[in-house]
Design a protein around this motif. Structure first.
Motif, PDB file in Angstrom:
ATOM      1  N   GLN A  38       0.851  -1.187   0.000  1.00 54.27           N
ATOM      2  CA  GLN A  38       0.000   0.000   0.000  1.00 54.27           C
ATOM      3  C   GLN A  38       0.881   1.229   0.000  1.00 54.27           C
ATOM      4  OE1 GLN A  38      -2.966   0.119   3.104  1.00 54.27           O
ATOM      5  NE2 GLN A  38      -4.199   1.588   1.949  1.00 54.27           N
ATOM      6  N   ALA A  39       0.803   1.973  -1.088  1.00 53.12           N
ATOM      7  CA  ALA A  39       1.541   3.222  -1.201  1.00 53.12           C
ATOM      8  C   ALA A  39       0.710   4.358  -0.604  1.00 53.12           C
ATOM      9  CB  ALA A  39       1.861   3.508  -2.659  1.00 53.12           C
ATOM     10  N   PRO A  40       1.338   5.446  -0.208  1.00 53.15           N
ATOM     11  CA  PRO A  40       0.591   6.567   0.379  1.00 53.15           C
ATOM     12  C   PRO A  40      -0.515   7.060  -0.555  1.00 53.15           C
ATOM     13  CG  PRO A  40       2.940   6.882   0.696  1.00 53.15           C
ATOM     14  CD  PRO A  40       2.790   5.694  -0.209  1.00 53.15           C
ATOM     15  N   GLY A  41      -1.707   7.153  -0.006  1.00 54.75           N
ATOM     16  CA  GLY A  41      -2.829   7.653  -0.778  1.00 54.75           C
ATOM     17  C   GLY A  41      -3.432   6.677  -1.753  1.00 54.75           C
ATOM     18  N   LYS A  42      -2.953   5.452  -1.737  1.00 58.40           N
ATOM     19  CA  LYS A  42      -3.459   4.450  -2.667  1.00 58.40           C
ATOM     20  C   LYS A  42      -4.043   3.271  -1.924  1.00 58.40           C
ATOM     21  CE  LYS A  42      -0.400   5.570  -6.535  1.00 58.40           C
ATOM     22  NZ  LYS A  42       0.523   5.006  -7.566  1.00 58.40           N
ATOM     23  N   GLU A  43      -4.817   2.475  -2.642  1.00 61.36           N
ATOM     24  CA  GLU A  43      -5.399   1.282  -2.048  1.00 61.36           C
ATOM     25  C   GLU A  43      -4.347   0.175  -1.970  1.00 61.36           C
ATOM     26  OE1 GLU A  43     -10.063   1.836  -3.456  1.00 61.36           O
ATOM     27  OE2 GLU A  43      -8.874   0.153  -4.194  1.00 61.36           O
ATOM     28  N   ARG A  44      -4.588  -0.742  -1.060  1.00 58.86           N
ATOM     29  CA  ARG A  44      -3.708  -1.895  -0.951  1.00 58.86           C
ATOM     30  C   ARG A  44      -3.851  -2.752  -2.196  1.00 58.86           C
ATOM     31  NH1 ARG A  44      -3.458  -4.798   4.837  1.00 58.86           N
ATOM     32  NH2 ARG A  44      -3.353  -2.556   5.295  1.00 58.86           N
ATOM     33  N   GLU A  45      -2.722  -3.223  -2.720  1.00 61.91           N
ATOM     34  CA  GLU A  45      -2.760  -3.989  -3.955  1.00 61.91           C
ATOM     35  C   GLU A  45      -1.965  -5.283  -3.842  1.00 61.91           C
ATOM     36  OE1 GLU A  45      -0.986  -1.735  -7.147  1.00 61.91           O
ATOM     37  OE2 GLU A  45       1.020  -1.838  -6.279  1.00 61.91           O
ATOM     38  N   PHE A  46      -2.369  -6.235  -4.642  1.00 59.07           N
ATOM     39  CA  PHE A  46      -1.719  -7.532  -4.687  1.00 59.07           C
ATOM     40  C   PHE A  46      -0.328  -7.407  -5.312  1.00 59.07           C
ATOM     41  CE2 PHE A  46      -1.174 -11.997  -5.212  1.00 59.07           C
ATOM     42  CZ  PHE A  46      -0.622 -12.179  -6.473  1.00 59.07           C
ATOM     43  N   VAL A  47       0.632  -8.151  -4.750  1.00 55.45           N
ATOM     44  CA  VAL A  47       1.990  -8.179  -5.292  1.00 55.45           C
ATOM     45  C   VAL A  47       2.344  -9.580  -5.770  1.00 55.45           C
ATOM     46  CG1 VAL A  47       4.436  -7.868  -4.772  1.00 55.45           C
ATOM     47  CG2 VAL A  47       2.741  -6.274  -3.825  1.00 55.45           C
ATOM     48  N   SER A  62       3.149  -5.661 -12.569  1.00 56.67           N
ATOM     49  CA  SER A  62       4.125  -4.611 -12.276  1.00 56.67           C
ATOM     50  C   SER A  62       5.408  -5.138 -11.647  1.00 56.67           C
ATOM     51  CB  SER A  62       3.504  -3.565 -11.355  1.00 56.67           C
ATOM     52  OG  SER A  62       3.079  -4.157 -10.145  1.00 56.67           O
ATOM     53  N   VAL A  63       5.373  -6.348 -11.086  1.00 65.39           N
ATOM     54  CA  VAL A  63       6.566  -6.877 -10.413  1.00 65.39           C
ATOM     55  C   VAL A  63       7.090  -8.156 -11.048  1.00 65.39           C
ATOM     56  CG1 VAL A  63       5.731  -5.880  -8.264  1.00 65.39           C
ATOM     57  CG2 VAL A  63       5.373  -8.316  -8.693  1.00 65.39           C
ATOM     58  N   LYS A  64       6.359  -8.706 -11.977  1.00 59.58           N
ATOM     59  CA  LYS A  64       6.763  -9.973 -12.579  1.00 59.58           C
ATOM     60  C   LYS A  64       8.123  -9.820 -13.246  1.00 59.58           C
ATOM     61  CE  LYS A  64       4.876 -13.827 -15.190  1.00 59.58           C
ATOM     62  NZ  LYS A  64       3.718 -14.322 -15.988  1.00 59.58           N
ATOM     63  N   GLY A  65       8.998 -10.787 -12.965  1.00 52.72           N
ATOM     64  CA  GLY A  65      10.346 -10.736 -13.503  1.00 52.72           C
ATOM     65  C   GLY A  65      11.338 -10.022 -12.606  1.00 52.72           C
ATOM     66  N   ARG A  66      10.824  -9.279 -11.617  1.00 53.83           N
ATOM     67  CA  ARG A  66      11.703  -8.567 -10.685  1.00 53.83           C
ATOM     68  C   ARG A  66      11.596  -9.113  -9.259  1.00 53.83           C
ATOM     69  NH1 ARG A  66      10.738  -3.376  -9.551  1.00 53.83           N
ATOM     70  NH2 ARG A  66       8.485  -3.494  -9.975  1.00 53.83           N
ATOM     71  N   PHE A  67      10.419  -9.586  -8.896  1.00 54.04           N
ATOM     72  CA  PHE A  67      10.187 -10.106  -7.543  1.00 54.04           C
ATOM     73  C   PHE A  67      10.014 -11.621  -7.597  1.00 54.04           C
ATOM     74  CE2 PHE A  67       8.026  -6.085  -5.570  1.00 54.04           C
ATOM     75  CZ  PHE A  67       9.082  -5.310  -6.006  1.00 54.04           C
ATOM     76  N   THR A  68      10.435 -12.273  -6.531  1.00 55.05           N
ATOM     77  CA  THR A  68      10.247 -13.714  -6.415  1.00 55.05           C
ATOM     78  C   THR A  68       9.720 -14.043  -5.028  1.00 55.05           C
ATOM     79  OG1 THR A  68      12.099 -14.131  -7.921  1.00 55.05           O
ATOM     80  CG2 THR A  68      11.347 -15.970  -6.556  1.00 55.05           C
ATOM     81  N   VAL A  78       7.680 -17.115   4.744  1.00 58.48           N
ATOM     82  CA  VAL A  78       7.487 -16.770   3.343  1.00 58.48           C
ATOM     83  C   VAL A  78       8.337 -15.540   3.069  1.00 58.48           C
ATOM     84  CG1 VAL A  78       5.417 -15.407   3.842  1.00 58.48           C
ATOM     85  CG2 VAL A  78       5.817 -16.259   1.523  1.00 58.48           C
ATOM     86  N   SER A  79       8.953 -15.505   1.902  1.00 57.82           N
ATOM     87  CA  SER A  79       9.874 -14.420   1.570  1.00 57.82           C
ATOM     88  C   SER A  79       9.490 -13.781   0.249  1.00 57.82           C
ATOM     89  CB  SER A  79      11.309 -14.949   1.481  1.00 57.82           C
ATOM     90  OG  SER A  79      11.731 -15.479   2.718  1.00 57.82           O
ATOM     91  N   LEU A  80       9.929 -12.551   0.104  1.00 61.13           N
ATOM     92  CA  LEU A  80       9.747 -11.836  -1.154  1.00 61.13           C
ATOM     93  C   LEU A  80      11.092 -11.208  -1.510  1.00 61.13           C
ATOM     94  CD1 LEU A  80       7.589 -11.009  -3.289  1.00 61.13           C
ATOM     95  CD2 LEU A  80       7.440  -8.820  -2.067  1.00 61.13           C
ATOM     96  N   GLN A  81      11.738 -11.777  -2.503  1.00 57.27           N
ATOM     97  CA  GLN A  81      12.997 -11.221  -2.992  1.00 57.27           C
ATOM     98  C   GLN A  81      12.669 -10.180  -4.056  1.00 57.27           C
ATOM     99  OE1 GLN A  81      16.327 -11.946  -2.035  1.00 57.27           O
ATOM    100  NE2 GLN A  81      16.684 -10.124  -3.297  1.00 57.27           N
ATOM    101  N   MET A  82      13.113  -8.962  -3.814  1.00 58.40           N
ATOM    102  CA  MET A  82      12.793  -7.856  -4.709  1.00 58.40           C
ATOM    103  C   MET A  82      14.081  -7.335  -5.338  1.00 58.40           C
ATOM    104  SD  MET A  82       9.975  -5.855  -2.383  1.00 58.40           S
ATOM    105  CE  MET A  82      11.193  -5.315  -1.180  1.00 58.40           C
ATOM    106  N   THR A  83      14.128  -7.316  -6.635  1.00 66.06           N
ATOM    107  CA  THR A  83      15.295  -6.813  -7.355  1.00 66.06           C
ATOM    108  C   THR A  83      14.867  -5.721  -8.323  1.00 66.06           C
ATOM    109  OG1 THR A  83      15.095  -8.458  -9.119  1.00 66.06           O
ATOM    110  CG2 THR A  83      16.406  -9.071  -7.196  1.00 66.06           C
TER     111      THR A  83
END
Length: 127
Positions: A38-47, A62-68, A78-83
């Motif tokens: 959830q970014a400031p002023g925005k709704e919570r969104e799926f990642v 928006s994150v496919k190919g960058r996050f795992t 559970v982990s989220l690797q963000m590159t």
């Protein structure tokens, strides 16, 4: 189930971060897991989401190919690797669990199906 997220911080654009979420309580494999933000002023969104057995995964465009997303059922994490992070990835990241899906390989992106939430961890990406 109780969820505790960690790993957020400040990173420059192009950098990487790894978020972790530790679960306690009911059997971890009873839950499919997801990350939302959830970014400031925005709704919570799926990642991203991962199925109960870790085989099924799904990502927001928006994150496919960058996050795992991954999970370790032996460690209840559970982990989220963000590159290749971008300034638009700046948000509070939440891990969440849902136990409506009975299939071990299916995931859901629907926020309303996730009834258990961690406290959130802030990720700030500077340009």
């Amino acid at each position: 189930v109780q969820l505790q997220a960690s790993g957020g911080g400040l990173v420059q654009a192009g950098g990487s971060l790894r978020l972790s979420c530790a679960a306690s309580g009911r059997t971890f494999t009873s839950y499919a897991m997801g990350w939302f933000r959830q970014a400031p002023g925005k709704e919570r969104e799926f990642v991203a989401a991962v199925s109960r057995n870790g085989v099924g995964t799904y990502y927001a465009v928006s994150v496919k190919g960058r996050f795992t997303i991954s999970r370790d059922n032996a460690k209840n994490t559970v982990s989220l690797q963000m590159t290749s992070l971008k300034p638009e990835d700046t948000a509070v990241y939440y891990c969440a669990a849902e136990d409506h899906t009975t299939s071990p390989v299916v995931v859901t992106t629907l926020l309303a199906r996730y009834h258990y939430w961690g406290q959130g961890t802030l990720v700030t990406v500077s340009s």
